[in-house]
Design an enzyme around this catalytic site. Structure first.
Site, PDB file in Angstrom:
ATOM      1  N   TYR A   1      -9.661   0.879  16.133  1.00  0.00           N
ATOM      2  CA  TYR A   1      -8.822   1.516  15.111  1.00  0.00           C
ATOM      3  C   TYR A   1      -8.938   3.040  15.236  1.00  0.00           C
ATOM      4  O   TYR A   1      -7.924   3.745  15.325  1.00  0.00           O
ATOM      5  CB  TYR A   1      -9.270   1.051  13.722  1.00  0.00           C
TER       6      TYR A   1
ATOM      7  N   GLY B   1       0.789  -1.233   0.000  1.00  0.00           N
ATOM      8  CA  GLY B   1       0.000   0.000   0.000  1.00  0.00           C
ATOM      9  C   GLY B   1       0.823   1.286   0.000  1.00  0.00           C
ATOM     10  O   GLY B   1       1.780   1.442  -0.763  1.00  0.00           O
TER      11      GLY B   1
HETATM   12  N1  LIG Z   1      -6.115   2.668   2.998  1.00  0.00           N
HETATM   13  C1  LIG Z   1      -6.875   3.565   3.577  1.00  0.00           C
HETATM   14  O1  LIG Z   1      -8.010   3.830   3.148  1.00  0.00           O
HETATM   15  C2  LIG Z   1      -6.381   4.312   4.781  1.00  0.00           C
HETATM   16  C3  LIG Z   1      -7.205   5.291   5.317  1.00  0.00           C
HETATM   17  C4  LIG Z   1      -6.779   5.966   6.443  1.00  0.00           C
HETATM   18  C5  LIG Z   1      -5.542   5.694   6.992  1.00  0.00           C
HETATM   19  N2  LIG Z   1      -4.761   4.733   6.438  1.00  0.00           N
HETATM   20  C6  LIG Z   1      -3.481   4.457   7.095  1.00  0.00           C
HETATM   21  O2  LIG Z   1      -2.451   4.410   6.129  1.00  0.00           O
HETATM   22  C7  LIG Z   1      -1.409   3.558   6.579  1.00  0.00           C
HETATM   23  C8  LIG Z   1      -1.032   2.581   5.490  1.00  0.00           C
HETATM   24  O3  LIG Z   1      -2.161   1.793   5.178  1.00  0.00           O
HETATM   25  P1  LIG Z   1      -2.389   1.118   3.737  1.00  0.00           P
HETATM   26  O4  LIG Z   1      -3.650   1.627   3.205  1.00  0.00           O
HETATM   27  O5  LIG Z   1      -1.165   1.256   2.924  1.00  0.00           O
HETATM   28  O6  LIG Z   1      -2.626  -0.391   4.160  1.00  0.00           O
HETATM   29  P2  LIG Z   1      -1.777  -1.740   3.922  1.00  0.00           P
HETATM   30  O7  LIG Z   1      -1.454  -1.876   2.477  1.00  0.00           O
HETATM   31  O8  LIG Z   1      -2.571  -2.828   4.540  1.00  0.00           O
HETATM   32  O9  LIG Z   1      -0.465  -1.465   4.739  1.00  0.00           O
HETATM   33  C9  LIG Z   1      -0.386  -1.637   6.107  1.00  0.00           C
HETATM   34  C10 LIG Z   1       1.000  -2.128   6.388  1.00  0.00           C
HETATM   35  O10 LIG Z   1       1.148  -2.258   7.808  1.00  0.00           O
HETATM   36  C11 LIG Z   1       1.833  -3.464   8.042  1.00  0.00           C
HETATM   37  N3  LIG Z   1       1.645  -3.954   9.400  1.00  0.00           N
HETATM   38  C12 LIG Z   1       0.509  -4.296  10.029  1.00  0.00           C
HETATM   39  N4  LIG Z   1       0.783  -4.736  11.277  1.00  0.00           N
HETATM   40  C13 LIG Z   1       2.132  -4.659  11.421  1.00  0.00           C
HETATM   41  C14 LIG Z   1       3.029  -4.967  12.468  1.00  0.00           C
HETATM   42  N5  LIG Z   1       2.598  -5.444  13.628  1.00  0.00           N
HETATM   43  N6  LIG Z   1       4.343  -4.744  12.283  1.00  0.00           N
HETATM   44  C15 LIG Z   1       4.813  -4.257  11.111  1.00  0.00           C
HETATM   45  N7  LIG Z   1       4.009  -3.963  10.075  1.00  0.00           N
HETATM   46  C16 LIG Z   1       2.690  -4.163  10.232  1.00  0.00           C
HETATM   47  C17 LIG Z   1       1.269  -4.426   7.017  1.00  0.00           C
HETATM   48  O11 LIG Z   1       2.143  -5.532   6.897  1.00  0.00           O
HETATM   49  P3  LIG Z   1       1.622  -7.029   6.549  1.00  0.00           P
HETATM   50  O12 LIG Z   1       1.638  -7.111   5.064  1.00  0.00           O
HETATM   51  O13 LIG Z   1       2.621  -7.879   7.222  1.00  0.00           O
HETATM   52  O14 LIG Z   1       0.231  -7.150   7.113  1.00  0.00           O
HETATM   53  C18 LIG Z   1       1.270  -3.517   5.802  1.00  0.00           C
HETATM   54  O15 LIG Z   1       2.540  -3.498   5.218  1.00  0.00           O
HETATM   55  C19 LIG Z   1      -1.928   2.890   7.856  1.00  0.00           C
HETATM   56  O16 LIG Z   1      -1.415   3.552   8.980  1.00  0.00           O
HETATM   57  C20 LIG Z   1      -3.425   3.100   7.786  1.00  0.00           C
HETATM   58  O17 LIG Z   1      -4.031   3.146   9.053  1.00  0.00           O
HETATM   59  C21 LIG Z   1      -5.142   4.026   5.351  1.00  0.00           C
END
Ligand SMILES: NC(=O)c1ccc[n+]([C@@H]2O[C@H](COP(=O)([O-])OP(=O)(O)OC[C@H]3O[C@@H](n4cnc5c(N)ncnc54)[C@H](OP(=O)(O)O)[C@@H]3O)[C@@H](O)[C@H]2O)c1
Length: 314
Positions: free
Chosen positions: A176, A14
């Protein structure tokens, strides 16, 4: 601009992966801090192939585990003297899950990953950040915190060690939002605490961003369906990677600290109104931070919990 050393947590997927590509393509030294090194090798290859940058490293880090954070920091400091940028991007959001999950340290998993992990990682990297002449920390927050415009919504802090795990309703979605509001409060507090060290700390309030298939699979069917319906209207991760890059490298942000920043790279002010049309307008604009984020008592409580948990759990 001279090369910076940059740590991005959760950089195998992501926004984190897109940000790694962005920083590496600009020639910076990038550390992909990922919990599953084997699974993250594909992302590592993608980042190095696209960026043609050899100064990219994949390191193991589970941000939900204090021991893993300590090991990561020790290893990082054995290789690098200075850190310029830390991006606390990784997050736990298995929306729809109803069973109470705990971190290896016995802390509710959402808070362990999204709040206390980023706190300890930042604390343990403070010394190497201090050696940078332009140190910046960016915490990934979410528009989900807009729920705190509701005056009844408060962060629940009484069930983080499983106190009511069998009796209280539990939802990862609720936790969350709570854990990310707690991270925002810690951002403001960290900015104050680290000011004299020259470390700037900001948060980015992230809107809906396209989610990978792997992440969608972790959600319950109901939340997955909602997320899939929202996908066409969601931003590409590269757009947020651009925001991460600007906030962490540009002159525009060189003196900015203790702020929440939106997807347009604008500093978001605190909401001013408590009721009526003006309050609704602020909420619907998604451009104001709910007043609750500045609640001193809750902020101090979370800070104290972060300090006590990370000191006492070894
Ligand atoms: N996508 C959205 O709509 C959205 C909206 C608001 C905020 N955000 C924020 O944006 C950020 C990135 O999210 P994203 O959308 O890119 O989602 P994503 O693709 O699911 O990325 C999340 C990442 O966090 C990693 N992760 C989870 N638990 C972990 C742990 N214990 N230790 C190390 N890494 C861990 C995951 O690794 P694994 O592959 O190992 O699970 C993944 O690489 C997050 O903080 C999320 O809350 C996203």
């Amino acid at each position: 601009m001279s090369n910076k050393t940059v740590i991005i947590t959760g950089a195998n997927s992501g926004i984190g992966k897109s940000a790694a590509v962005k920083f590496a393509s600009a020639g910076h030294n990038v550390i992909l801090a990922c919990r599953d090194v084997e699974r993250s090798k594909k992302a590592y290859r993608e980042v190095t192939d696209v960026s043609k940058n050899k100064n990219v490293e994949l390191m193991q880090l589970d941000v939900s585990s204090f021991q893993s954070i300590r090991n990561f920091c020790t290893e990082f400091k054995s290789k690098y003297d200075v850190l310029d940028v830390l991006i606390n991007n990784a997050a736990f959001f298995e929306h729809g899950k109803k069973e109470y999950q705990m971190s290896p340290d016995g802390i509710e998993l959402t808070f362990a990953t999204n709040t206390f992990g980023p706190y300890l990682l930042s604390e343990l990297l403070k010394d190497v950040l201090t050696k940078s002449d332009d140190a910046r920390i960016l915490n990934a927050c979410t528009e989900n915190i807009m729920h705190f415009f509701d005056p009844k919504r408060k962060i629940e802090l009484d069930n983080l060690r499983g106190e009511f795990r069998d009796t209280k309703q539990y939802s990862v979605y609720k936790n969350y939002g709570d854990s990310k509001m707690a991270l925002l409060m810690l951002t403001f507090k960290m900015a104050e605490e680290y000011k004299s060290l020259g470390i700037k700390v900001n948060a980015i309030i992230i809107p809906g961003v396209k989610i990978t298939k792997e992440t969608l699979k972790k959600m319950s069917p109901g939340y997955r369906l909602i997320a899939m319906i929202k996908q066409p209207f969601s931003l590409p991760p590269e757009k947020l990677a651009d925001c991460y890059y600007l906030i962490c490298t540009s002159d525009e942000f060189v003196n900015i600290t203790g702020q929440a920043v939106n997807k347009h790279n604008q500093v978001m002010p605190a909401a001013k109104h408590d009721k009526g049309f003006s309050k609704t307008k602020e909420l619907l604009s998604f451009n104001y931070i709910p007043k609750y984020a500045y609640d001193k008592e809750t902020t101090e409580k979370i800070w104290d919990m972060a300090v006590i948990f990370s000191l006492n759990i070894r």
